[in-house]
Design an enzyme around this catalytic site. Structure first.
Site, PDB file in Angstrom:
ATOM      1  N   SER A   1       1.693   1.631   6.904  1.00 24.00           N
ATOM      2  CA  SER A   1       0.520   0.944   6.237  1.00 24.00           C
ATOM      3  C   SER A   1       0.953  -0.658   6.752  1.00 24.00           C
ATOM      4  CB  SER A   1      -0.058   1.064   5.084  1.00 24.00           C
ATOM      5  OG  SER A   1      -0.937  -0.025   4.780  1.00 24.00           O
ATOM      6  N   SER A   2      -0.290  -1.333   7.087  1.00 28.08           N
ATOM      7  CA  SER A   2       0.054  -2.828   7.324  1.00 28.08           C
ATOM      8  C   SER A   2      -0.368  -3.630   6.067  1.00 28.08           C
ATOM      9  CB  SER A   2      -0.569  -3.154   8.708  1.00 28.08           C
ATOM     10  OG  SER A   2      -1.888  -2.975   8.684  1.00 28.08           O
ATOM     11  N   HIS A   3      -0.828  -2.926   5.212  1.00 27.89           N
ATOM     12  CA  HIS A   3      -1.787  -3.593   4.106  1.00 27.89           C
ATOM     13  C   HIS A   3      -0.853  -4.422   3.167  1.00 27.89           C
ATOM     14  CE1 HIS A   3      -4.788  -0.281   5.295  1.00 27.89           C
ATOM     15  NE2 HIS A   3      -4.605  -1.205   6.111  1.00 27.89           N
ATOM     16  N   THR A   4      -1.028  -5.613   3.368  1.00 34.82           N
ATOM     17  CA  THR A   4      -0.092  -6.658   2.385  1.00 34.82           C
ATOM     18  C   THR A   4      -0.906  -7.488   1.808  1.00 34.82           C
ATOM     19  OG1 THR A   4       1.648  -8.377   2.659  1.00 34.82           O
ATOM     20  CG2 THR A   4       0.124  -7.811   4.591  1.00 34.82           C
TER      21      THR A   4
ATOM     22  N   GLN B   1       0.808  -1.272   0.083  1.00 32.15           N
ATOM     23  CA  GLN B   1      -0.024  -0.214   0.044  1.00 32.15           C
ATOM     24  C   GLN B   1       0.928   1.344  -0.037  1.00 32.15           C
ATOM     25  OE1 GLN B   1      -3.877  -0.227   1.568  1.00 32.15           O
ATOM     26  NE2 GLN B   1      -3.936   1.184  -0.150  1.00 32.15           N
TER      27      GLN B   1
END
Lengths: 242, 589
Positions: free
Chosen positions: B514-517, B346
């Site tokens: 962000s942590s969106h993987t 992200q």
């Protein structure tokens, strides 16, 4: 028994529970009927029975001298040690954090490669082990550079060392990454100054008063429409100090 | 000899949002379902009530709700010519570690993706021509459209109680909502949350600039609500201890708050906790799976099932496919193979400003409390004269005032220690405010996941290895939207700007907002470029369904959870409506 004592004693019962609880696999049908708080859900307040990791007086003096320059006493509040940051650190190092329970500590570790990829040095040593070597290295540096104990240096001399460590300009020898040890101390001392007082630091909620954080409150619905106002909220801890 | 449990109709691996949603759908349809979760049972009143939750050190700093790296971690490198190293400490990766998975500790931002996000390849070609995709050869459609997804988004929002104000109901644009969103069947289940001081300043500023602000959709619900499963939720109290924390108030959408109270009471559902699935086991012909092998209390076991749903964390979904030998590993040289393909992150940046005469009261917050403009998200603006595709939501947010987390957020040049830090923090805690750009990420051919050759987890299984860095398209996008955010911050009156453009330097897991993987086992209409068909069914083993953000072929400029939940509803309905009576591929290859 008041609420604080109750929480403290319950916390002591669960002191051995790890970051990664493994109470055993279960086959569940329906919602479990036990509605009491799970043992490991309770916060574990700092022990109040003296130092258990930082047991050497000389080590504590060295750390206290460094901590009180990282957070000195001034118009904005007490110093780190006055606020209990040494007790906080000792308690943290005595528990799962100090033991590195959550960390992936499997070898191999190629220091240059890992630092380049991760943007900072990586370690197989636990925080407790890093303090053990780091404090001795700080003391050895003071003896070598100034011929006296770190704790006996002037404020300016300590500031100079801390500044040098922060910039990576001072070496603490082959076994200790001085810059990384500075970062570890800075992280932990500020944690102690700003965490809930039940963990041993932030005495009198001094850190929270410094910035104006109201603490462990749970409902701001009465306040959200008072935009931009000074709400005059007195900080509260999860375990009030009566 | 491993113990073998009674056969289930469906076994679900991982009881986060995707697993819980699927288990609810499938048990309601009468199927016999076994859920397996490696974390422990955790519930609102027993594990994170209000007297336990507001504790920054424990939940945010020490991350007590997250799966420790000592259990399993990821290895990482930027390029294939480097040797990957393990992520040893807490990082951007936030694996769940309890029943409810990451759905218990998430922030609650509850976005639908844009119509464009599902069809980037087709819509980019249509609007700008093929050359706009130069260098982006792995960009591909999802095999579903927004219109296909709408009923499933709607269903998940009703379960979650999502708060918000619709900007497009069946084509009717509604000022005050997000006019760029795809058409919705109806408004949100609960009204939008209130503005904090900073949100109202941000809203007024972007409105004056001619943009289209709206309150972001939130899994922090705004009033009492009973969801379609009969579960009661309560209003958010703006406590500011949301992401990384459990919600003690039944206000944050989570499997605990929204699904488990009903699901757990169904006699045809069984949950195995603290039980870790090692991999699926294939039938001798290799064409389907016969169940999953797990380890519990140190002993291996086998759960047979007619259908295997893999609903773990995104990284683990891909890893379980590789450990199970289902599908072919992606090769960045030949671009053959589909498992590990189309990983994305992200692309984010932030601009913090300081307002000398304001009092922001940042402790009044919610995990999903913010005002956003989507004027520069997706393809909502003309890219004809721009050298990139995609964009970002630009958000003024009020998520928290946690004092340890924010201790370095001081005006640039302030020392991090000594009296200067104390004075600086005393000055800036109340006067800082931030804008967040949450951007799209496009896949590239040399970005992928595979199994690490060196490092293993506690059971001796290889870790997943990530090879990733920002691509040129996403860097240009980030520069563009960060400039927009900077203009907004200046216009709002922020001074001493602190800008952090994540894409301006090589990616590493310790530097991310962000942590969106996402991606790695993606859905699509073409079995040569996707691991799953549009029903999340494996092309290679038709009784294996893999549901999670791992299925996204590219990332929208939004948080992933609502899309994960919608895909879970869709996959589960395909299983009980079609597959179970007529097992086989739901789509012909």
């Amino acid at each position: 028994m008041n609420r604080r004592e109750a929480l403290r004693s319950l916390g002591a019962l669960t002191a051995s529970v790890t970051v990664a609880p493994y109470v055993g696999a279960n086959q569940l049908k329906n919602v479990p009927l036990e509605t009491a708080l799970s043992e490991d859900s309770l916060p574990r307040p700092a022990r109040v029975d003296g130092f258990s990791v930082l047991v050497e007086d000389s080590d504590r003096k060295t750390l206290a001298a460094a901590f009180d320059r990282l957070i000195p006493a001034d118009d904005y509040g007490p110093s780190a040690t006055e606020a209990g940051c040494l007790e906080f650190l000792d308690d943290q190092l005595a528990g799962d954090y100090g033991a590195g329970k959550a960390l992936y500590l499997q070898a191999p570790l190629k220091p240059e490669n890992e630092e380049a990829l991760m943007g900072s040095p990586q370690f197989l040593a636990t925080p407790k082990e890093r303090y053990a070597t780091g404090v001795k290295a700080l003391e050895a540096y003071a003896q070598k550079a100034h011929g006296k104990a770190f704790a006996d240096l002037s404020d300016d001399q300590i500031d100079e060392i801390l500044t040098g460590l922060e910039a990576g300009d001072i070496s603490l020898g082959d076994d200790v990454d001085g810059q990384a040890f500075f970062e570890l101390m800075l992280q932990n001392v500020r944690e102690g100054y700003l965490a809930d007082p039940m963990y041993g630091g932030n005495r009198g909620m001094a850190g929270w008063k410094m910035v104006g954080f109201p603490g462990a409150r749970y409902d701001y619905r009465p306040y959200i429409d008072r935009r931009g106002e000074d709400l005059g909220l007195i900080p509260v801890s999860l375990i009030p100090q009566d | 000899m491993a113990k073998t449990l009674p056969k289930a109709d469906v076994v679900i691996v991982g009881m986060g949002w995707a697993g819980s949603v699927m288990a609810e759908e499938l048990t309601r349809a009468g199927l016999n379902v076994v859920g397996i979760e490696r974390g422990a049972w955790r519930d609102t009143s027993t594990d994170f009530p209000p007297a336990v939750d507001p504790d920054e050190l424990r939940w945010h700093t020490r991350r007590n709700m997250l799966q420790p790296m000592s259990v399993e971690t990821t290895t990482f490198r930027n390029r294939t010519d480097q040797t990957a190293a393990p992520v040893r400490n807490w990082s951007a990766f936030q694996y769940g570690w309890n029943v409810g998975g990451a759905g218990a500790h998430w922030a609650g931002m509850s976005w639908r993706f844009l119509e464009w996000d599902f069809q980037v390849a087709t819509k980019t070609r249509e609007r700008y021509g093929e050359e706009k995709l130069n260098g982006l050869e792995n960009v591909q459609d999802w095999g579903v459209t927004y219109k296909d997804m709408e009923p499933y988004y709607d269903r998940f929002e009703r379960i979650a109680g999502t708060s918000g104000y619709a900007g497009n109901i069946q084509g009717e644009k509604r000022p005050g909502g997000n006019i760029f969103e795809g058409p919705r069947k109806r408004d949100y289940p609960t009204p939008a949350l209130k503005d904090t001081h900073w949100m109202s300043m941000y809203r007024e500023t972007v409105n004056d600039m001619g943009y289209h602000p709206f309150t972001i959709p939130a899994g922090n619900i705004s009033q009492a609500y009973v969801n379609p499963l009969g579960v009661n939720m309560g209003p958010c109290t703006y406590c500011g201890f949301c992401d990384f924390h459990g919600c003690g108030n039944f206000s944050k959408s989570s499997p605990q708050a929204c699904i488990l109270p009903t699901l757990m009471r169904r006699p045809n559902f069984t949950l195995l906790t603290e039980t870790e699935v090692l991999h699926a086991v294939k039938h001798d012909d290799g064409k389907t799976a016969k169940g999953v092998k797990f380890i519990a209390n140190g002993e291996e076991g086998f759960q047979p099932a007619d259908v295997v749903c893999i609903t773990a964390y995104q990284m683990d979904n891909v890893r379980l496919m590789l450990l199970s030998g289902i599908g072919e590993q992606y090769d960045p040289q030949t671009r053959r193979g589909t498992i590990g393909r189309n990983y994305s992150y992200q692309t984010c940046s932030s601009v913090t400003g300081f307002f000398d005469n304001e009092r922001m009261n940042p402790f009044i917050g919610g995990g999903a409390l913010g005002v956003q403009i989507d004027d520069f998200n997706g393809d909502n603006f003309d890219h004809t004269d721009l050298d990139f595709i995609g964009g970002a939501g630009i958000m003024g947010y009020s998520t928290n005032g946690r004092p340890i987390q924010n201790m370095n957020g001081l005006r640039p040049g302030t020392k991090r220690w000594g009296s200067e830090w104390k004075a600086g923090y005393a000055r800036d805690y109340q006067t800082s405010a931030s804008i967040f750009c949450q951007g799209t990420s496009m896949p590239s051919r040399d970005v992928y996941l595979d199994l690490d050759p060196t490092y293993k987890d506690r059971h001796g299984q290889p870790l997943i290895r990530l090879t990733f860095d920002w691509n040129e398209n996403d860097k240009k996008m980030a520069n563009y939207v960060t400039d927009k955010a900077t203009e907004i911050m200046k216009r709002a009156g922020g001074k001493h700007l602190l800008t952090d453009n994540q894409a301006s330097r090589s990616w590493n897991p310790y530097m991310q907002h962000s942590s969106h993987t996402i991606g790695g086992a993606v859905m699509g209409a073409d079995p040569t470029t996707s691991a799953l068909n549009p029903y999340l069914q494996s092309w290679d083993a038709h009784n294996v369904f893999v549901v999670g953000a791992s299925a996204f072929p590219n990332n929208g400029g939004y948080n992933p959870t609502l899309t994960v939940g919608a895909l879970a509803v869709r996959a589960a309905q395909a299983i009980h409506q079609t597959y179970i009576n007529n097992p086989g591929p739901l789509v012909e290859a």
